[in-house]
Write an enzyme that holds these catalytic residues in place. Structure first.
Site, mmCIF file in Angstrom:
data_model
loop_
_atom_site.group_PDB
_atom_site.id
_atom_site.type_symbol
_atom_site.label_atom_id
_atom_site.label_comp_id
_atom_site.label_asym_id
_atom_site.label_seq_id
_atom_site.Cartn_x
_atom_site.Cartn_y
_atom_site.Cartn_z
ATOM 1 N N LYS A 34 -20.068 -15.759 -48.937
ATOM 2 C CA LYS A 34 -21.153 -16.752 -48.840
ATOM 3 C C LYS A 34 -20.572 -18.146 -48.623
ATOM 4 O O LYS A 34 -19.765 -18.631 -49.402
ATOM 5 C CB LYS A 34 -21.986 -16.742 -50.130
ATOM 6 C CG LYS A 34 -23.142 -17.742 -50.113
ATOM 7 C CD LYS A 34 -24.079 -17.526 -51.285
ATOM 8 C CE LYS A 34 -23.729 -18.318 -52.504
ATOM 9 N NZ LYS A 34 -23.911 -19.775 -52.379
ATOM 10 N N LYS A 63 -30.067 -22.774 -46.940
ATOM 11 C CA LYS A 63 -31.440 -22.944 -47.461
ATOM 12 C C LYS A 63 -32.255 -23.916 -46.609
ATOM 13 O O LYS A 63 -32.672 -24.984 -47.068
ATOM 14 C CB LYS A 63 -31.408 -23.440 -48.913
ATOM 15 C CG LYS A 63 -30.656 -22.529 -49.875
ATOM 16 C CD LYS A 63 -30.745 -23.037 -51.297
ATOM 17 C CE LYS A 63 -29.981 -22.180 -52.274
ATOM 18 N NZ LYS A 63 -28.519 -22.335 -52.200
ATOM 19 N N ASP A 66 -37.459 -27.423 -43.473
ATOM 20 C CA ASP A 66 -37.717 -28.485 -42.507
ATOM 21 C C ASP A 66 -38.949 -28.123 -41.684
ATOM 22 O O ASP A 66 -39.611 -27.117 -41.957
ATOM 23 C CB ASP A 66 -36.472 -28.652 -41.603
ATOM 24 C CG ASP A 66 -36.228 -30.108 -41.240
ATOM 25 O OD1 ASP A 66 -37.188 -30.749 -40.784
ATOM 26 O OD2 ASP A 66 -35.096 -30.593 -41.389
ATOM 27 N N ARG A 218 -17.398 -17.627 -59.342
ATOM 28 C CA ARG A 218 -16.232 -17.922 -60.179
ATOM 29 C C ARG A 218 -15.581 -16.735 -60.873
ATOM 30 O O ARG A 218 -14.368 -16.739 -61.058
ATOM 31 C CB ARG A 218 -16.622 -19.018 -61.187
ATOM 32 C CG ARG A 218 -16.814 -20.361 -60.491
ATOM 33 C CD ARG A 218 -17.607 -21.324 -61.318
ATOM 34 N NE ARG A 218 -19.014 -20.932 -61.404
ATOM 35 C CZ ARG A 218 -19.952 -21.655 -61.993
ATOM 36 N NH1 ARG A 218 -19.628 -22.800 -62.578
ATOM 37 N NH2 ARG A 218 -21.208 -21.241 -62.019
HETATM 38 O O1 C5P Z 1 -19.782 -18.940 -59.689
HETATM 39 P P1 C5P Z 1 -21.119 -18.287 -59.706
HETATM 40 O O2 C5P Z 1 -21.059 -16.773 -59.730
HETATM 41 O O3 C5P Z 1 -22.019 -18.830 -60.807
HETATM 42 O O4 C5P Z 1 -21.777 -18.686 -58.311
HETATM 43 C C1 C5P Z 1 -23.081 -18.294 -57.985
HETATM 44 C C2 C5P Z 1 -23.395 -18.716 -56.590
HETATM 45 O O5 C5P Z 1 -24.746 -18.392 -56.313
HETATM 46 C C3 C5P Z 1 -23.255 -20.219 -56.347
HETATM 47 O O6 C5P Z 1 -22.843 -20.388 -54.985
HETATM 48 C C4 C5P Z 1 -24.657 -20.739 -56.520
HETATM 49 O O7 C5P Z 1 -24.907 -21.883 -55.739
HETATM 50 C C5 C5P Z 1 -25.474 -19.574 -55.984
HETATM 51 N N1 C5P Z 1 -26.845 -19.509 -56.448
HETATM 52 C C6 C5P Z 1 -27.198 -19.455 -57.797
HETATM 53 N N2 C5P Z 1 -28.523 -19.404 -58.129
HETATM 54 C C7 C5P Z 1 -29.466 -19.400 -57.163
HETATM 55 C C8 C5P Z 1 -29.118 -19.451 -55.818
HETATM 56 C C9 C5P Z 1 -27.783 -19.505 -55.484
HETATM 57 O O8 C5P Z 1 -26.332 -19.424 -58.657
HETATM 58 N N3 C5P Z 1 -30.740 -19.302 -57.492
#
Ligand code: C5P
Length: 242
Positions: A34, A63, A66, A218
């Protein structure tokens, strides 16, 4: 789908080398990468092309929100980059934009004879709670109902699925059918650091509840051994789905 293919790794880093190092290490170990607003703003479309040229799939998480013409034209540019998935917001003001984007993408891909990427709707940011949405939610409507309404709108506008939390996945799966994709972030294995995520589910729970893909950043990208971290998550998904 094989368990490891259900993992989307969030490349939440700010430079080319860090992103490509992760992609090279995790190549073949996960389903998709992603690229979100941070990395895209830092490194741009060339980085997306580089990942695609390596034979890996990209979920372009910009996302779009617009006017319809702009969303449709941006969607075509995402198609040209060769991404496998991208997203738009799914709020009420996006109804025409979602419809126009799906139509424009279908027409373009048909004319060029290329596969269509999946288009997903963002129902509600997981960082938003009832208080944040108070001014916008009609009297008597819960956040869950809002998410469901937006998911149904995305479905009606021809989108392929939604981004939604594991908590919402089972009800969305039940009412929107098996073919509708659910992409679930906020996923952590038991014992892993939850970082700043509030409502987390394990990868096994998320997939059991109906998630097609889980988005994990992460827990994989900051692990001492990202490959082993990804393999452990794939094993959890495998166990949960057998
Ligand atoms: O590091 P982590 O697993 O928390 O990352 C989750 C990813 O999913 C990040 O890129 C975050 O921006 C994305 N995300 C999220 N919640 C949402 C949409 C996207 O955590 N509702």
């Amino acid at each position: 789908m094989k368990a490891h293919k259900r993992i989307i790794v969030a490349l939440d880093v700010d430079d080319w080398v860090a992103a490509i190092t992760l992609v090279d290490a995790l190549k073949g170990e996960v389903g998709m990468f992603k690229v979100g607003k941070q990395l895209f703003t830092a490194e741009g479309p060339d980085l997306v092309s580089e990942i695609v040229e390596k034979g890996e799939k990209v979920f372009l998480d910009l996302k779009y929100h617009d006017i319809p013409a702009t969303v449709a034209k941006a969607s075509i540019e995402a198609v040209k980059l060769g991404v496998s998935m991208f997203n738009t917001h799914a709020s009420a003001d996006m109804k025409k934009a979602m419809g126009d984007a799906t139509e424009a993408v279908a027409k373009y891909c048909w004319e060029k004879n290329i596969p269509q990427p999946f288009i997903l709707g963002v129902t509600l940011l997981t960082s938003a709670d009832e208080k944040d949405m108070e001014e916008e939610i009609p009297e008597g409507m819960s956040l869950e109902q809002l998410v469901f309404m937006r998911a149904r709108r995305a479905h009606e506008c021809g989108l392929d699925g939604v981004v939604a939390s594991a908590q919402e996945a089972s009800v969305l799966r039940k009412f929107l059918g098996r073919g509708f994709m659910i992409i679930t972030p906020g996923v952590r294995s038991k014992g892993a650091s939850v970082d700043d995520q509030k409502r987390v589910a394990t990868p096994g729970e998320a997939v059991r509840d109906g998630a097609t893909y889980v988005v994990i950043g992460r827990q994989i990208t900051e692990a001492d051994d990202p490959v082993e971290a990804a393999r452990a998550i794939a094993r959890e998904i495998e166990t949960a789905t057998n």
